[in-house]
Design a protein around this motif. Structure first.
Motif, PDB file in Angstrom:
ATOM      1  N   PHE A 122     -34.083 -23.782  23.092  1.00 12.72           N
ATOM      2  CA  PHE A 122     -35.544 -23.894  23.224  1.00 12.72           C
ATOM      3  C   PHE A 122     -36.007 -25.251  22.705  1.00 12.72           C
ATOM      4  O   PHE A 122     -35.648 -25.684  21.618  1.00 12.72           O
ATOM      5  N   GLY A 123     -36.828 -25.941  23.511  1.00 15.67           N
ATOM      6  CA  GLY A 123     -37.352 -27.240  23.107  1.00 15.67           C
ATOM      7  C   GLY A 123     -36.387 -28.392  23.294  1.00 15.67           C
ATOM      8  O   GLY A 123     -36.578 -29.464  22.716  1.00 15.67           O
ATOM      9  N   THR A 124     -35.335 -28.195  24.112  1.00 19.68           N
ATOM     10  CA  THR A 124     -34.363 -29.255  24.362  1.00 19.68           C
ATOM     11  C   THR A 124     -34.314 -29.592  25.853  1.00 19.68           C
ATOM     12  O   THR A 124     -34.911 -28.900  26.683  1.00 19.68           O
ATOM     13  N   ARG A 125     -33.572 -30.631  26.188  1.00 23.65           N
ATOM     14  CA  ARG A 125     -33.431 -31.012  27.599  1.00 23.65           C
ATOM     15  C   ARG A 125     -32.778 -29.909  28.426  1.00 23.65           C
ATOM     16  O   ARG A 125     -32.991 -29.819  29.635  1.00 23.65           O
ATOM     17  N   GLU A 126     -31.969 -29.112  27.751  1.00 26.86           N
ATOM     18  CA  GLU A 126     -31.291 -28.013  28.436  1.00 26.86           C
ATOM     19  C   GLU A 126     -32.092 -26.717  28.349  1.00 26.86           C
ATOM     20  O   GLU A 126     -31.557 -25.625  28.569  1.00 26.86           O
ATOM     21  N   VAL A 177     -43.091 -19.562  29.899  1.00 20.60           N
ATOM     22  CA  VAL A 177     -42.399 -20.275  28.828  1.00 20.60           C
ATOM     23  C   VAL A 177     -41.667 -21.464  29.446  1.00 20.60           C
ATOM     24  O   VAL A 177     -40.768 -21.288  30.277  1.00 20.60           O
ATOM     25  N   ASP A 178     -42.059 -22.669  29.053  1.00 21.35           N
ATOM     26  CA  ASP A 178     -41.340 -23.878  29.451  1.00 21.35           C
ATOM     27  C   ASP A 178     -40.494 -24.297  28.256  1.00 21.35           C
ATOM     28  O   ASP A 178     -40.961 -25.002  27.359  1.00 21.35           O
ATOM     29  N   ALA A 179     -39.271 -23.804  28.219  1.00 25.84           N
ATOM     30  CA  ALA A 179     -38.409 -24.049  27.061  1.00 25.84           C
ATOM     31  C   ALA A 179     -37.888 -25.473  27.023  1.00 25.84           C
ATOM     32  O   ALA A 179     -37.357 -25.908  26.003  1.00 25.84           O
TER      33      ALA A 179
END
Length: 203
Positions: free
Chosen positions: A33-37, A74-76
């Motif tokens: 969550f919160g990363t490029r992946e 949710v845009d993780a």
């Protein structure tokens, strides 16, 4: 729910009992969550509410507020959650309310901390004949801190002891699989959601 009817209250109790019986979510519920992946994060995607104990997220055709679809996207990858309420009341003044929230997953837990950014109100008709949508800043944490500071001044004047500042908003993921998500907010409300196509949420 018991304020509405006895059968509805018993049905809500049954849902909460089923939630309590679910296995705990694994610690990878907020993985990436919160990363490029972030697109590979289990939370990433669209979700629709199917049950909640939160009064402000409960709508019914029989109520004064009317019926509404409630969910979130949710845009993780960006670490952003957008709560969406799409109203269905025929004589509604507002078509949709979207609340954009910056979110940060906590290490070694399934807790996600929230910072409210702004709300977008989409009107059924142009507001004042000019605006179809307006954005309203909602810095909830800062606003809460201001209120708490004023409260401290008031309590000091009354010579009452200080109170502990409220904790910033968060939710804990209780259960998560490919189709179902269960979470509890910091104020104790439970949400049960089903995964859907983000486009269906109402953007």
């Amino acid at each position: 729910y018991y304020n509405v009817s006895e059968p509805l209250g018993r049905a809500a109790d049954a849902v909460l009992a089923a939630v309590a019986a679910l296995p705990n979510a694994t610690l990878d519920a907020t993985r990436l969550f919160g990363t490029r992946e972030g697109a590979a994060c289990p939370l990433h995607g669209g979700w629709r509410n199917v049950f909640t104990t939160a009064a402000d997220a409960t709508f019914s055709a029989a109520s004064k507020r009317g019926d509404a679809d409630v969910g979130n996207v949710v845009d993780a990858t960006k670490g952003v959650i957008t709560n969406v309420i799409t109203f269905k009341k025929p004589d509604r003044a507002v078509d949709q309310l979207r609340v954009t929230i910056r979110a940060k997953a906590q290490p070694t837990s399934n807790r996600v901390r929230l910072t409210f950014a702004y709300a977008t109100v989409r009107f059924a008709k142009r507001f004042l004949g000019l605006f179809k949508e307006i954005k309203i800043p909602v810095p909830a944490v800062a606003f809460t801190r201001i209120l708490f500071a004023l409260q401290r001044v008031f309590l000091f004047c009354l010579r009452k002891p200080k109170r502990t500042p409220p904790e910033p908003p968060f939710f804990d993921v209780l259960y998560l699989d490919e189709d179902t998500r269960v979470q509890r907010t910091g104020d104790g409300n439970v949400f049960v959601q089903r995964r859907i196509d983000p486009a269906v949420v109402g953007f």
